[in-house]
Design a protein around this motif. Structure first.
Motif, PDB file in Angstrom:
ATOM      1  N   SER A 142       6.001  13.890   1.560  1.00 38.81           N
ATOM      2  CA  SER A 142       6.261  13.673   2.986  1.00 38.81           C
ATOM      3  C   SER A 142       5.004  13.153   3.685  1.00 38.81           C
ATOM      4  N   THR A 143       3.874  13.303   3.011  1.00 40.34           N
ATOM      5  CA  THR A 143       2.625  12.792   3.586  1.00 40.34           C
ATOM      6  C   THR A 143       1.971  11.860   2.572  1.00 40.34           C
ATOM      7  N   LEU A 144       0.985  11.164   3.032  1.00 39.15           N
ATOM      8  CA  LEU A 144       0.280  10.205   2.183  1.00 39.15           C
ATOM      9  C   LEU A 144      -1.153  10.705   2.012  1.00 39.15           C
ATOM     10  N   GLU A 145      -1.485  11.098   0.785  1.00 38.15           N
ATOM     11  CA  GLU A 145      -2.817  11.688   0.572  1.00 38.15           C
ATOM     12  C   GLU A 145      -3.498  11.081  -0.656  1.00 38.15           C
ATOM     13  N   PRO A 146      -3.757   9.779  -0.622  1.00 37.58           N
ATOM     14  CA  PRO A 146      -4.413   9.155  -1.776  1.00 37.58           C
ATOM     15  C   PRO A 146      -5.881   9.547  -1.857  1.00 37.58           C
ATOM     16  N   ARG A 147      -6.394   9.506  -3.089  1.00 38.39           N
ATOM     17  CA  ARG A 147      -7.819   9.773  -3.305  1.00 38.39           C
ATOM     18  C   ARG A 147      -8.494   8.489  -3.780  1.00 38.39           C
ATOM     19  N   PRO A 148      -9.793   8.408  -3.635  1.00 32.22           N
ATOM     20  CA  PRO A 148     -10.481   7.201  -4.095  1.00 32.22           C
ATOM     21  C   PRO A 148     -10.096   6.857  -5.526  1.00 32.22           C
ATOM     22  N   GLY A 149      -9.811   5.576  -5.749  1.00 29.14           N
ATOM     23  CA  GLY A 149      -9.354   5.123  -7.064  1.00 29.14           C
ATOM     24  C   GLY A 149      -7.845   4.950  -7.122  1.00 29.14           C
ATOM     25  N   ASP A 150      -7.132   5.665  -6.259  1.00 28.14           N
ATOM     26  CA  ASP A 150      -5.667   5.542  -6.232  1.00 28.14           C
ATOM     27  C   ASP A 150      -5.255   4.218  -5.586  1.00 28.14           C
ATOM     28  N   GLU A 151      -3.983   3.915  -5.770  1.00 30.05           N
ATOM     29  CA  GLU A 151      -3.405   2.758  -5.075  1.00 30.05           C
ATOM     30  C   GLU A 151      -2.291   3.234  -4.165  1.00 30.05           C
ATOM     31  N   VAL A 152      -2.152   2.533  -3.062  1.00 31.41           N
ATOM     32  CA  VAL A 152      -0.997   2.747  -2.189  1.00 31.41           C
ATOM     33  C   VAL A 152      -0.187   1.453  -2.205  1.00 31.41           C
ATOM     34  N   HIS A 153       1.081   1.565  -2.561  1.00 29.27           N
ATOM     35  CA  HIS A 153       1.980   0.408  -2.506  1.00 29.27           C
ATOM     36  C   HIS A 153       2.854   0.598  -1.269  1.00 29.27           C
ATOM     37  N   VAL A 154       2.646  -0.247  -0.293  1.00 29.94           N
ATOM     38  CA  VAL A 154       3.379  -0.053   0.955  1.00 29.94           C
ATOM     39  C   VAL A 154       4.304  -1.237   1.205  1.00 29.94           C
ATOM     40  N   TYR A 155       5.524  -0.886   1.563  1.00 32.47           N
ATOM     41  CA  TYR A 155       6.564  -1.876   1.844  1.00 32.47           C
ATOM     42  C   TYR A 155       7.020  -1.650   3.283  1.00 32.47           C
ATOM     43  N   GLY A 156       6.985  -2.682   4.100  1.00 37.26           N
ATOM     44  CA  GLY A 156       7.489  -2.465   5.445  1.00 37.26           C
ATOM     45  C   GLY A 156       6.886  -3.363   6.487  1.00 37.26           C
ATOM     46  N   ARG A 157       6.948  -2.881   7.700  1.00 38.57           N
ATOM     47  CA  ARG A 157       6.520  -3.666   8.852  1.00 38.57           C
ATOM     48  C   ARG A 157       5.009  -3.804   8.887  1.00 38.57           C
ATOM     49  N   ARG A 158       4.583  -4.820   9.586  1.00 34.66           N
ATOM     50  CA  ARG A 158       3.150  -5.093   9.684  1.00 34.66           C
ATOM     51  C   ARG A 158       2.405  -3.898  10.310  1.00 34.66           C
ATOM     52  N   GLU A 159       3.034  -3.302  11.304  1.00 36.13           N
ATOM     53  CA  GLU A 159       2.390  -2.164  11.981  1.00 36.13           C
ATOM     54  C   GLU A 159       2.185  -1.011  11.001  1.00 36.13           C
ATOM     55  N   THR A 160       3.195  -0.786  10.145  1.00 29.15           N
ATOM     56  CA  THR A 160       3.094   0.289   9.151  1.00 29.15           C
ATOM     57  C   THR A 160       1.944  -0.001   8.199  1.00 29.15           C
ATOM     58  N   ILE A 161       1.892  -1.241   7.742  1.00 31.86           N
ATOM     59  CA  ILE A 161       0.843  -1.625   6.794  1.00 31.86           C
ATOM     60  C   ILE A 161      -0.538  -1.470   7.435  1.00 31.86           C
ATOM     61  N   ASP A 162      -0.671  -1.955   8.643  1.00 22.69           N
ATOM     62  CA  ASP A 162      -1.970  -1.861   9.328  1.00 22.69           C
ATOM     63  C   ASP A 162      -2.387  -0.404   9.517  1.00 22.69           C
ATOM     64  N   ALA A 163      -1.418   0.421   9.891  1.00 25.82           N
ATOM     65  CA  ALA A 163      -1.734   1.836  10.128  1.00 25.82           C
ATOM     66  C   ALA A 163      -2.178   2.502   8.825  1.00 25.82           C
ATOM     67  N   ILE A 164      -1.527   2.166   7.731  1.00 26.30           N
ATOM     68  CA  ILE A 164      -1.893   2.786   6.451  1.00 26.30           C
ATOM     69  C   ILE A 164      -3.254   2.280   5.992  1.00 26.30           C
ATOM     70  N   ARG A 165      -3.478   1.006   6.105  1.00 27.47           N
ATOM     71  CA  ARG A 165      -4.799   0.461   5.728  1.00 27.47           C
ATOM     72  C   ARG A 165      -5.918   1.175   6.497  1.00 27.47           C
TER      73      ARG A 165
END
Lengths: 357, 360
Positions: free
Chosen positions: B138-161
């Motif tokens: 339910s949350t996004l908790e990547p650690r250094p070295g991990d990858e996040v694959h994000v699919y969706g709106r530009r706002e979502t992508i920007d917020a995750i980055r």
């Protein structure tokens, strides 16, 4: 139309009412603007049938990007104003067969909002290049300078060249030393560039100076909220915040809306003199409509803005924008663009098309 | 890690998620039945639209060549965190397949708007008990070295980055459109219209490969006729696969698109679609999603560059009927876009993400 404008700003009753003039212009456009003919045919309505202007279809603002919307042939163009843009995308156009009505509207409402106290002498500092023939804003700034200012300084070489801090300092310091008030004018993103170039340095302008800014930021510079920009402009040039007047214009229209804050500050009582509320002239009606039915919403309720501009004789009197806003007390409060609509206006015509993935 | 997470293991993991998808595609399977019950409300698609997605567009198999490409494109990471979009429900399978091929540890965050597919796939994998699994997060908790694959709106992508720690790689697949290229000199126009209608209908056109624009080379009469044929084909499809519910933004945009096209071109609309035709285009007006297509005439080859140029970065897919110079030019302009035959624009091979622009 020019008689209507002159009468209404001088407090006289125009010889023809808004509706009488509006129907006459729309009837003319129904005859001479093919795109409007098609819209009317689809709607089954015609201005000559005695319909209320508001019941007649309005030209969507996107149409100006995709087709010529003009009642005269290209050979009769004296000027074509184009929306700003940095990409190869088609730009919206307004073609005029005469600039007389446009100029009359610009001067009359500019005087009302910015120059009503007729300060003399007055310096004009334009955060703009000397030449930019496509730009309706540039046309307006030049006319303001010619009509109301005793000296004019352009702060850019070309539309894309940077605003130099040293040139701006020189002009502002000159005004300060001479004690000559100035009006500094430009797009919002030009102000942001100027403030960035100054790096926090203050350039106080003499008493009775003022500023006018217009448009948004999208894609052109870092984004700054209107209130923060107003505050930064005021602090940099030692102006009161109410002397920083916002303008809301569109290339496709021939009349502008202004914040009435400067008038209010100088004691001209205005019920709608709030920051962020733009007042149209008497020769323009603005109504917020439901984005789906296009029927007017209740006063004060949000909708997308429809403009009826009597000064738009050559193109489309009634224009439906995707700008969200609400109308009340004679003013218009902007609420941003309708989702999915193309950004436009002085901010620029960048494609921000796609919200699906 | 390469020994423990071999190519064969990656293959096995992809095949496992495809086996899970097969259960959802099967209307007799309890999971398939649950998907059919829950997805119409979650997606806004009609029941027939959901069935079309599950039976014709859900990836359930892969060729060896495509699988090798998918694994190569998946890369490698200790953990992959997948952030799913809601627009195309079958997209969960491909997104999870890529993650399973890339990392031994996979976390999947479903969209709040569509919380059906990922949990069902999760259940199917658990029930298969083949040692292939992912965690629902339910949350996004990547650690250094991990990858996040994000699919969706530009706002979502920007917020995750902006939110991930340093050292986390974000692979983003944002918004995009499909473009169809039709050439009256080479293509059988009624066939092209029918195939294109088949690409517009799935997911009510909300996918990033969905065609929203058709550029048609030919005379004004030929382009006009193509637009009419396309309207007829969309009407026929509507009888079989009714459109679902339009969102408020789609309805508002459609009003503007309708009025603009009625003013500057032609506009054909049925109960669940619209076709706008511009025979002398100065620029492109994209219609909203929800089975609406803009047809623009190409009079000269240079028109393609002029019209498509401003959109080039947004194009995920170029659909064409014949290998024409126009299609080749469109592919050159839209660097990174997939080239797919008309009729298959919504069925790209399972050789990587549907949107390959990030790979360029």
């Amino acid at each position: 139309v020019r008689s209507f404008i002159e009468a209404s700003v001088s407090g006289r009753v125009p010889a023809e009412s808004f509706d009488e003039l509006g129907v006459a212009i729309l009837t003319y456009q129904a005859e001479h603007v093919p795109a409007y003919q098609r819209l009317l045919a689809r709607s089954g309505r015609h201005p000559a049938d005695g319909a209320d202007i508001r019941a007649l279809p309005a030209m969507p603002s996107e149409a100006f990007r995709l087709a010529r919307i003009a009642a005269h042939p290209p050979s009769d163009d004296v000027v074509v104003f184009r929306t700003s843009g940095t990409t190869a995308a088609a730009r919206g156009e307004q073609a005029l067969s005469t600039t007389a009505t446009y100029e009359c509207s610009v001067i009359a409402w500019g005087r009302w909002a910015l120059f009503f106290d007729e300060p003399k002498p007055l310096g004009a500092i334009l955060l703009a290049p000397r030449d930019n023939p496509d730009s309706s804003l540039h046309f307006m700034l030049q006319r303001f300078a010619a009509r109301f200012a005793s000296s004019t300084h352009y702060m850019q070489t070309t539309a894309t060249s940077p605003i130099g801090a040293s040139a701006l300092e020189r002009v502002c310091e000159g005004a300060w030393r001479a004690g000559v008030p100035a009006i500094i004018m430009g797009t919002s993103f030009a102000f942001v560039h100027a403030l960035d170039a100054l790096g926090g340095r203050k350039l106080p302008l003499p008493r009775a100076s003022r500023a006018m800014h217009t448009g948004g930021f999208k894609g052109r510079s870092r984004e700054v909220s209107p209130s923060a920009l107003r505050s930064q402009i005021a602090q940099t040039f030692a102006l009161s915040e109410n002397a920083v007047v916002g303008e809301y214009g569109m290339t496709e229209l021939s009349s502008q809306r202004y914040e009435a804050t400067l008038r209010a500050e100088q004691g001209l009582e205005m019920s709608s003199a709030r920051q962020g509320v733009f007042v149209p002239p008497p020769w323009m009606r603005v109504v917020a409509v439901d984005p789906e039915s296009l029927l007017p919403v209740a006063p004060g309720e949000p909708g997308i803005l429809r403009f009826e501009d009597l000064a738009n004789v050559d193109g489309a009197l009634a224009i439906q924008t995707a700008d969200r806003g609400r109308c009340s007390g004679g003013g218009v409060e902007l609420m941003g663009r309708s989702p999915g609509a193309l950004p436009r206006g002085c901010s620029l015509a960048l494609e921000d098309l796609l919200e699906n993935g | 890690m390469s020994g423990a997470f071999s190519f064969e293991e990656r293959e096995r993991r992809v095949h496992s998620i495809l086996a899970a998808a097969r259960r959802l595609a099967d209307s007799r399977d309890p999971l398939g039945q649950e998907a059919r019950r829950a997805l119409p409300a979650a997606t806004g698609l009609s029941e027939a639209g959901v069935e079309l997605g599950l039976s014709a567009h859900l990836e359930t198999s892969v060729s060896p060549d495509a699988l090798a490409q998918l694994i190569a494109r998946a890369g490698s990471a200790p953990s992959v965190h997948v952030v799913l979009s809601a627009n195309v429900f079958v997209g969960a399978v491909r997104a999870i397949a890529l993650a399973l091929a890339a990392a031994p540890s996979v976390f999947v965050r479903a969209s709040r708007r569509e919380e059906v597919m990922a949990p069902l796939l999760h259940r199917a994998l658990r029930e298969a008990d083949r040692g292939v699994d992912f965690e629902m997060a339910s949350t996004l908790e990547p650690r250094p070295g991990d990858e996040v694959h994000v699919y969706g709106r530009r706002e979502t992508i920007d917020a995750i980055r902006a939110s991930v720690p340093q050292g986390v790689r974000v692979r983003a697949h944002g918004p995009g459109i499909g473009v169809a290229i039709v050439d009256a000199q080479r293509d059988v126009m009624p066939r092209a219209a029918a195939l294109l209608a088949g690409d517009i209908v799935p997911f009510d056109q909300r996918g990033c490969l969905s065609p929203r624009l058709a550029l048609v080379a030919g005379s004004a009469d030929e382009v006009d006729a193509f637009g009419l044929r396309l309207a007829e084909a969309l009407e026929q499809r509507q009888q079989v696969i009714p459109r679902g519910v339009l969102g408020e933004e789609e309805r508002h945009e459609l009003t503007r698109y309708r009025d603009t096209m009625q003013a500057i071109g032609k506009y054909h609309a049925g109960s669940s679609f619209s076709v706008g035709i511009d025979l002398a285009p100065r620029g492109i007006l994209l219609p909203p999603t929800g089975r609406n297509i803009h047809v623009a005439r190409l009079e000269f080859q240079g028109d393609l560059t002029r019209l498509l140029g401003p959109l080039r970065a947004a194009i995920t897919c170029v659909g064409h009927m014949s290998a024409s110079p126009l299609a080749a030019l469109a592919m050159t302009l839209a660097r990174g876009a997939r080239g797919l035959p008309l009729g298959l624009m919504q069925r790209p091979p399972l050789d990587g993400p549907v949107d390959l622009r990030e790979m360029v």
